[in-house]
Motif scaffolding. Structure first.
Motif, PDB file in Angstrom:
ATOM      1  N   HIS A 268       0.851  -1.214   0.137  1.00 43.05           N
ATOM      2  CA  HIS A 268      -0.084   0.082  -0.040  1.00 43.05           C
ATOM      3  C   HIS A 268       0.826   1.205  -0.071  1.00 43.05           C
ATOM      4  O   HIS A 268       2.109   1.196   0.298  1.00 43.05           O
ATOM      5  N   GLY A 269       0.119   2.417  -0.298  1.00 45.16           N
ATOM      6  CA  GLY A 269       1.068   3.624  -0.266  1.00 45.16           C
ATOM      7  C   GLY A 269      -0.118   4.790  -0.421  1.00 45.16           C
ATOM      8  O   GLY A 269      -1.407   4.622   0.202  1.00 45.16           O
ATOM      9  N   ARG A 270       0.233   5.930  -0.805  1.00 42.29           N
ATOM     10  CA  ARG A 270      -0.605   6.965  -0.656  1.00 42.29           C
ATOM     11  C   ARG A 270      -0.302   8.064  -1.694  1.00 42.29           C
ATOM     12  O   ARG A 270       0.787   8.279  -2.214  1.00 42.29           O
ATOM     13  N   LYS A 271      -1.290   8.691  -2.149  1.00 41.17           N
ATOM     14  CA  LYS A 271      -1.308   9.672  -3.106  1.00 41.17           C
ATOM     15  C   LYS A 271      -0.793  11.093  -2.355  1.00 41.17           C
ATOM     16  O   LYS A 271      -1.583  11.183  -1.380  1.00 41.17           O
ATOM     17  N   SER A 272      -0.219  12.001  -3.074  1.00 44.77           N
ATOM     18  CA  SER A 272      -0.156  13.287  -2.102  1.00 44.77           C
ATOM     19  C   SER A 272      -1.318  13.955  -2.089  1.00 44.77           C
ATOM     20  O   SER A 272      -2.163  13.754  -2.969  1.00 44.77           O
ATOM     21  N   PHE A 273      -1.333  15.004  -1.232  1.00 44.27           N
ATOM     22  CA  PHE A 273      -2.664  15.820  -1.018  1.00 44.27           C
ATOM     23  C   PHE A 273      -2.083  17.144  -0.466  1.00 44.27           C
ATOM     24  O   PHE A 273      -1.100  17.249   0.006  1.00 44.27           O
ATOM     25  N   ASN A 274      -3.094  17.971  -0.370  1.00 37.72           N
ATOM     26  CA  ASN A 274      -3.083  19.195   0.385  1.00 37.72           C
ATOM     27  C   ASN A 274      -4.183  19.944   1.241  1.00 37.72           C
ATOM     28  O   ASN A 274      -4.660  20.699   0.914  1.00 37.72           O
ATOM     29  N   ASP A 275      -4.399  18.956   2.333  1.00 41.07           N
ATOM     30  CA  ASP A 275      -5.382  19.395   2.981  1.00 41.07           C
ATOM     31  C   ASP A 275      -5.301  18.945   4.394  1.00 41.07           C
ATOM     32  O   ASP A 275      -5.081  17.652   4.916  1.00 41.07           O
ATOM     33  N   LYS A 276      -5.008  19.666   5.411  1.00 43.43           N
ATOM     34  CA  LYS A 276      -4.686  19.293   6.907  1.00 43.43           C
ATOM     35  C   LYS A 276      -5.603  18.791   7.748  1.00 43.43           C
ATOM     36  O   LYS A 276      -5.396  18.092   8.666  1.00 43.43           O
ATOM     37  N   ARG A 277      -6.874  18.860   7.072  1.00 40.41           N
ATOM     38  CA  ARG A 277      -8.048  18.226   7.761  1.00 40.41           C
ATOM     39  C   ARG A 277      -8.081  16.669   7.581  1.00 40.41           C
ATOM     40  O   ARG A 277      -8.599  16.042   8.423  1.00 40.41           O
ATOM     41  N   ARG A 278      -7.187  16.280   6.639  1.00 37.14           N
ATOM     42  CA  ARG A 278      -7.537  14.831   6.317  1.00 37.14           C
ATOM     43  C   ARG A 278      -6.965  13.931   7.783  1.00 37.14           C
ATOM     44  O   ARG A 278      -5.913  14.157   8.299  1.00 37.14           O
ATOM     45  N   ARG A 279      -7.842  12.952   8.054  1.00 38.87           N
ATOM     46  CA  ARG A 279      -7.705  12.223   9.421  1.00 38.87           C
ATOM     47  C   ARG A 279      -7.764  10.850   8.914  1.00 38.87           C
ATOM     48  O   ARG A 279      -9.120  10.314   8.896  1.00 38.87           O
ATOM     49  N   ILE A 280      -6.943   9.943   8.789  1.00 39.90           N
ATOM     50  CA  ILE A 280      -7.022   8.533   8.585  1.00 39.90           C
ATOM     51  C   ILE A 280      -6.206   7.769   9.767  1.00 39.90           C
ATOM     52  O   ILE A 280      -4.893   8.213  10.087  1.00 39.90           O
ATOM     53  N   VAL A 281      -6.987   6.955  10.563  1.00 39.79           N
ATOM     54  CA  VAL A 281      -5.934   6.070  11.653  1.00 39.79           C
ATOM     55  C   VAL A 281      -5.677   4.750  11.074  1.00 39.79           C
ATOM     56  O   VAL A 281      -6.321   4.309  10.199  1.00 39.79           O
ATOM     57  N   THR A 282      -4.839   3.956  11.838  1.00 42.11           N
ATOM     58  CA  THR A 282      -4.423   2.682  11.177  1.00 42.11           C
ATOM     59  C   THR A 282      -4.224   1.815  12.603  1.00 42.11           C
ATOM     60  O   THR A 282      -3.845   2.212  13.824  1.00 42.11           O
ATOM     61  N   LEU A 283      -4.175   0.643  12.433  1.00 42.24           N
ATOM     62  CA  LEU A 283      -3.805  -0.219  13.376  1.00 42.24           C
ATOM     63  C   LEU A 283      -3.165  -1.788  12.706  1.00 42.24           C
ATOM     64  O   LEU A 283      -3.635  -1.859  11.813  1.00 42.24           O
ATOM     65  N   LEU A 284      -2.316  -2.163  13.558  1.00 41.11           N
ATOM     66  CA  LEU A 284      -1.854  -3.348  13.022  1.00 41.11           C
ATOM     67  C   LEU A 284      -2.051  -4.640  13.886  1.00 41.11           C
ATOM     68  O   LEU A 284      -1.846  -4.524  15.074  1.00 41.11           O
ATOM     69  N   SER A 285      -2.267  -5.899  13.366  1.00 38.33           N
ATOM     70  CA  SER A 285      -2.844  -6.887  13.993  1.00 38.33           C
ATOM     71  C   SER A 285      -2.133  -8.160  13.491  1.00 38.33           C
ATOM     72  O   SER A 285      -2.145  -8.290  12.324  1.00 38.33           O
ATOM     73  N   ASP A 286      -2.134  -9.161  14.322  1.00 35.00           N
ATOM     74  CA  ASP A 286      -1.621 -10.538  13.926  1.00 35.00           C
ATOM     75  C   ASP A 286      -3.146 -11.364  14.113  1.00 35.00           C
ATOM     76  O   ASP A 286      -3.970 -11.265  14.945  1.00 35.00           O
ATOM     77  N   ILE A 287      -3.458 -12.408  12.925  1.00 39.52           N
ATOM     78  CA  ILE A 287      -4.561 -12.915  13.168  1.00 39.52           C
ATOM     79  C   ILE A 287      -4.409 -14.154  13.995  1.00 39.52           C
ATOM     80  O   ILE A 287      -3.568 -14.763  14.354  1.00 39.52           O
ATOM     81  N   LYS A 288      -5.492 -14.582  14.568  1.00 41.95           N
ATOM     82  CA  LYS A 288      -5.715 -15.555  15.601  1.00 41.95           C
ATOM     83  C   LYS A 288      -5.402 -16.716  14.981  1.00 41.95           C
ATOM     84  O   LYS A 288      -5.387 -17.210  13.820  1.00 41.95           O
ATOM     85  N   GLU A 289      -4.619 -17.741  15.858  1.00 42.93           N
ATOM     86  CA  GLU A 289      -4.054 -18.858  15.407  1.00 42.93           C
ATOM     87  C   GLU A 289      -5.375 -19.629  15.070  1.00 42.93           C
ATOM     88  O   GLU A 289      -6.109 -19.685  15.970  1.00 42.93           O
ATOM     89  N   GLY A 290      -5.118 -20.329  13.853  1.00 45.91           N
ATOM     90  CA  GLY A 290      -6.299 -21.334  13.449  1.00 45.91           C
ATOM     91  C   GLY A 290      -7.326 -20.820  12.634  1.00 45.91           C
ATOM     92  O   GLY A 290      -8.155 -21.251  12.373  1.00 45.91           O
ATOM     93  N   SER A 291      -7.151 -19.573  12.484  1.00 47.05           N
ATOM     94  CA  SER A 291      -8.120 -18.753  11.651  1.00 47.05           C
ATOM     95  C   SER A 291      -7.768 -18.797  10.157  1.00 47.05           C
ATOM     96  O   SER A 291      -7.007 -19.085   9.815  1.00 47.05           O
TER      97      SER A 291
END
Length: 291
Positions: A268-291
């Motif tokens: 993944h990546g991102r296009k450039s932009f010019n808007d200080k209001r942009r707000r995107i959050v992220t979270l990283l996780s590992d899948i449960k074993e056996g899933s």
């Protein structure tokens, strides 16, 4: 996969809320099956916020991972962070693929999209690998990649916990294949990590060109070479970039969107932009074993 395919109403990749249901009402097993098959899901119309993202992700996740380089959104939940600061273009990468701390899933949730630009870009590493010439494939099958990066003491404590000691660091790092490290007097770390640029997807066991070569090559603070320390030729980088340019998809964000990405398959990546209001959050996780 194109962005049009991702966002078509009849696409399996997008789950549109047409009945006003809560995202937590979605069947976990069916959602997971779709994720395993497609590698990326966009949930639209559920009006998800970062707290709901975490609760939804907990249904699939065994552990969450700290992100040392990003601002924490909520001090009561250190795993949820804002995406990379700035408004610049971000090159293709898999999250933490330049280290042994690579999560299974990358989650993104949009609170405020940019007025123009700022779309999240994506590339299916399986398709990138298929599009490569036989000569290029043989190059990356025959030679592994070496990444070098520095972690301050405050950085590795994000991974191991604030109470972690240097002995804890040593015990963790000694067990990791392909990793060499140096501990400096200020307790910062220099990590030298060697791995293949071609990985097997977590689901389906398919070859995927899913790595952080392009982003680290373009990063003035990054170091990426072949495992023997020889430089990756500019010609090779340009050939990869050309292939990826033809396979770029994008997510034109809407408020409340949630995206779930298989980090063993998609870059993944991102296009450039010019808007200080942009707000995107992220979270990283590992899948449960056996899933």
């Amino acid at each position: 996969m194109s962005a049009v395919e991702l966002l078509k109403n009849d696409s399996k990749n997008i789950i549109i809320n047409e009945t006003g249901q809560d995202i937590l009402q979605l069947p976990v097993s069916k959602t997971l099956d779709n994720f395993k098959s497609l590698g990326m899901l966009l949930f639209r119309g559920f009006n998800v916020n970062y707290e709901q993202m975490k609760v939804f992700a907990e249904q699939f996740s065994s552990t969450f991972m700290g992100q040392y380089s990003r601002p924490i959104v909520d001090l009561n939940n250190k795993f949820i962070t804002l995406v990379d600061s700035g408004m610049h273009y971000i090159a293709p990468h898999c999250e933490n693929a330049n280290s042994p701390f690579r999560p299974d899933v990358v989650w993104f949730c949009c609170a405020v999209p940019a007025a123009e630009g700022g779309e999240t870009l994506f590339w299916d590493g399986v398709e990138v690998w298929k599009a490569m010439s036989e000569e290029l494939k043989q190059l990356f099958v025959g030679q592994k990649i070496r990444y070098v990066q520095k972690f301050l003491a405050s950085h590795w404590q994000q991974f191991l916990g604030a109470g972690a000691t240097i002995d804890d660091v040593k015990n963790t790092l000694e067990a990791i294949e392909g990793l060499n490290y140096k501990i400096n007097q200020d307790e910062s770390l220099i990590l030298e990590y060697v791995c293949s640029a071609v990985v097997k997807t977590k689901y389906g066991d398919r070859d995927a060109f899913a790595n952080s070569i392009i982003s680290e090559y373009r990063n003035p603070r990054g170091i990426v070479t072949f495992a023997n320390r020889s430089a990756i030729p500019v010609k090779v980088i340009n050939e990869i970039q050309k292939i990826m340019d033809n396979l770029t998809g994008f997510i034109p964000w809407m408020p409340g969107d949630l995206v779930m990405i298989d980090n063993s398959r998609f870059l993944h990546g991102r296009k450039s932009f010019n808007d200080k209001r942009r707000r995107i959050v992220t979270l990283l996780s590992d899948i449960k074993e056996g899933s």
